[in-house]
Write an enzyme that holds these catalytic residues in place. Structure first.
Site, short mmCIF file in Angstrom:
data_model
loop_
_atom_site.label_atom_id
_atom_site.label_comp_id
_atom_site.label_asym_id
_atom_site.label_seq_id
_atom_site.Cartn_x
_atom_site.Cartn_y
_atom_site.Cartn_z
N THR A 178 -10.45 0.45 -10.26
CA THR A 178 -11.40 -0.22 -9.38
C THR A 178 -10.97 -0.22 -7.92
OG1 THR A 178 -10.31 -2.33 -9.82
CG2 THR A 178 -12.20 -1.77 -11.21
N CYS A 179 -9.82 0.37 -7.62
CA CYS A 179 -9.27 0.37 -6.26
C CYS A 179 -9.84 1.54 -5.47
CB CYS A 179 -7.75 0.45 -6.33
SG CYS A 179 -6.94 0.68 -4.74
N ASP A 180 -10.50 1.26 -4.34
CA ASP A 180 -11.09 2.31 -3.52
C ASP A 180 -10.04 3.30 -3.01
OD1 ASP A 180 -13.65 1.31 -3.83
OD2 ASP A 180 -13.60 0.16 -1.96
#
Length: 108
Positions: free
Chosen positions: A8-10
């Site tokens: 979920t980390c950009d």
């Protein structure tokens, strides 16, 4: 090459895309769902020290002062999202984050 991060980390997604677009073989490890072995956490901490812990994260802000003062490896095992990411292991060479220096080293 192995990349430790969060799905979920950009920043992790940007790093993954750039590395795959360059044609590099990449194994992704999600620190939340897959976990990270203690030996790996120790190796990362030896390489990066306190920089490995993301003190700007929501998880960090939610910890008590007593928890923050705890042993870093135990803290990372209990709260894997505290790890600054991504951590990239390129055949033993470790990189932290996805800044211009890391991009230059890995992408050429």
């Amino acid at each position: 090459m192995k990349m430790y991060g969060l799905g979920t980390c950009d920043t992790c997604r940007k790093a993954e895309k750039a590395l795959r677009d360059k044609g590099l073989a990449l194994t992704k490890v999600d620190v939340r769902s897959d976990g990270v072995k203690e030996a790996e956490l120790r190796r990362f901490f030896e390489a990066f020290g306190q920089k490995l812990i993301n003190t700007r994260s929501t998880t960090w802000r939610g910890l008590t002062e007593t928890e923050r003062a705890g042993e870093p490896i135990a803290l990372l095992k209990a709260h894997p999202t505290l790890m600054k990411r991504p951590v990239i292991d390129d055949n033993g060479a470790l990189y932290l984050g996805w800044d211009k220096a890391v991009q230059a080293a890995l992408l050429g």
